[in-house]
Write a protein that holds these residues in place. Structure first.
Motif, PDB file in Angstrom:
ATOM      1  N   MET A 243      12.648   2.577  -8.255  1.00  0.00           N
ATOM      2  CA  MET A 243      12.093   2.119  -9.530  1.00  0.00           C
ATOM      3  C   MET A 243      13.144   1.566 -10.480  1.00  0.00           C
ATOM      4  O   MET A 243      12.804   0.983 -11.514  1.00  0.00           O
ATOM      5  N   THR A 302       6.690   3.730  -2.944  1.00  0.00           N
ATOM      6  CA  THR A 302       5.757   3.407  -4.037  1.00  0.00           C
ATOM      7  C   THR A 302       6.209   4.146  -5.295  1.00  0.00           C
ATOM      8  O   THR A 302       5.963   5.350  -5.446  1.00  0.00           O
ATOM      9  N   TRP A 304       5.460   4.211  -8.619  1.00  0.00           N
ATOM     10  CA  TRP A 304       4.571   4.880  -9.576  1.00  0.00           C
ATOM     11  C   TRP A 304       4.029   6.180  -9.003  1.00  0.00           C
ATOM     12  O   TRP A 304       3.837   7.155  -9.719  1.00  0.00           O
ATOM     13  N   ALA A 308       4.403   9.907 -10.631  1.00  0.00           N
ATOM     14  CA  ALA A 308       3.185  10.677 -10.903  1.00  0.00           C
ATOM     15  C   ALA A 308       3.188  11.992 -10.131  1.00  0.00           C
ATOM     16  O   ALA A 308       2.793  13.044 -10.665  1.00  0.00           O
TER      17      ALA A 308
END
Length: 402
Positions: A243, A302, A304, A308
């Motif tokens: 990220m 991934t 996000w 989360a």
């Protein structure tokens, strides 16, 4: 029957000494999450590998695990207050020295010294809060777990803010805050009337583990801490890679994780325990945490979802921490401090191996494997509880009495 509001008011109506210990506990537990946001910065500036960086948790937890075995012997001779103060001084000193270090090897060693101080403080803080509290053991444990949760949540926030200036900032920040905690405890906590009538020996924690229920809970914690510290020590490196999160971003992700951990440990865990029982609730939370780690292992690229999953995991861990701590206090007919030391020895052994193992697995295989392995260990902890559940029957009966 008192209303829920009255119960909460009673919970938070505590002597000043209890709040002083809680404040010091918050700062002490900042040390766990403090380095999360600055792990990538330390790796970059010190040219360190993933396994070297995650070893900042390994040395911390390994020393803390071994030192837990002497905390009872020390506190029974010095008394609770002076043991707490000694732990604070050691934490403050090694945090400051860590901030001034210039190599990853030195920093790993100094984090071990920090772990020694934390062992003296952590094992004694629970006994202090329980003995000084006016609301009984079960609710005192909730206060202790809430302090842990707040410390773990504030740690990454402080680490992110100070770490955005320099990776050394969080280390110096904790040293200063611990000096403040020292003054609060020195003046607000009453002097121990006397040291323990019966001096605790170094062999007492091992004798306590002869009680099957305490041994089962300790091994359970050892196994699920593989998942806990894989999440804590390894996921920041992956989120920075996937990220591009800096110290600020990582700090906010782990702030969300810690806030959920704190909230559930205080307000949700007691309801789960009351409705479903301690052991059943614990198993459910561990299964959900294992599923979260496995999802992180499958969808590692991934970004996000990683963020989360880290935040959501805080809820499962907050519930489980309170549930298992409550169970430990009821597990065996031994002194609370001895039970805590024996259990924590096993728990932090898992926390010592897991970060190093996660780094090595990532270096040898790929970024997915550490999460998958961590999730597997957590599932193993559930299977271990279920296989030995008959030895934990009295814990459900004890909790219903509170």
């Amino acid at each position: 029957m008192p209303s829920e509001l009255e119960t909460r008011q009673h919970l938070f109506n505590q002597p000043k000494a209890v709040w002083a210990v809680c404040f010091a506990s918050i700062i002490a537990f900042m040390g766990i999450g403090l380095v999360d946001p600055i792990l990538p910065a330390i790796a970059a500036q010190m040219n360190a590998s993933p396994s070297q960086v995650t070893s900042l948790f390994t040395s911390y937890n390994l020393v803390m695990a071994v030192a837990m075995l002497i905390t009872g012997a020390v506190s029974s001779r010095l008394g609770i207050k002076w043991t707490l103060l000694a732990g604070i001084v050691i934490i403050a000193a090694f945090a400051a020295l860590g901030g001034a270090s210039d190599s990853i090897g030195a920093l790993i060693g100094l984090r071990g010294g920090w772990g020694l101080g934390n062992a003296l403080f952590v094992a004694t803080a629970l006994s202090a809060i329980v003995s000084l509290s006016t609301v009984g053991t079960a609710k005192a444990i909730i206060l202790y777990e809430s302090a842990i949760g707040l410390g773990i949540s504030v740690g990454p926030l402080l680490g992110g803010e100070l770490g955005s200036i320099s990776w050394r900032g969080p280390f110096f920040g904790v040293s200063i805050l611990m000096a403040l905690a020292f003054l609060l405890l020195l003046f607000m906590m009453p002097k121990s009337k006397q040291t323990a009538k019966k001096k605790t020996s170094l062999a007492d924690p091992f004798r306590a583990l002869k009680h099957r229920s305490l041994l089962i809970l300790g091994i359970t914690a050892l196994l699920y801490n593989f998942g806990f510290f894989t999440l804590l020590a390894y996921s920041p490196l992956v989120m920075e890679e996937v990220m591009g999160l800096d110290a600020h971003g990582l700090g906010y992700v782990f702030l969300g994780w810690g806030l959920l951990l704190a909230f559930t440990s205080v307000f949700v865990a007691p309801k789960l325990e009351s409705r479903f029982g301690t052991v059943t609730s614990m198993c459910a939370m561990l299964v959900l945490f294992a599923a979260t780690l496995l999802a992180m292992g499958i969808w590692t690229s991934t970004g996000w979802l990683l963020a989360a999953a880290v935040i959501v995991a805080g809820a499962f861990l907050g519930n489980n921490n309170t549930l298992i701590t409550t169970a430990v206090m009821q597990a065996a007919p031994v002194e609370r401090s001895t039970a805590s030391a024996a259990y924590s020895f096993l728990r932090f052994l898992g926390g010592a191996i897991a970060p190093w193992l996660a780094g090595k697995l990532a270096e040898r295989y790929n970024p997915h494997v550490p999460f998958l392995v961590g999730g597997g260990f957590v599932l193993a902890s559930v299977l271990f509880i279920l296989a030995n559940r008959r030895h934990l029957r009295h814990i459900g009966q004890a909790s219903s009495a509170h």
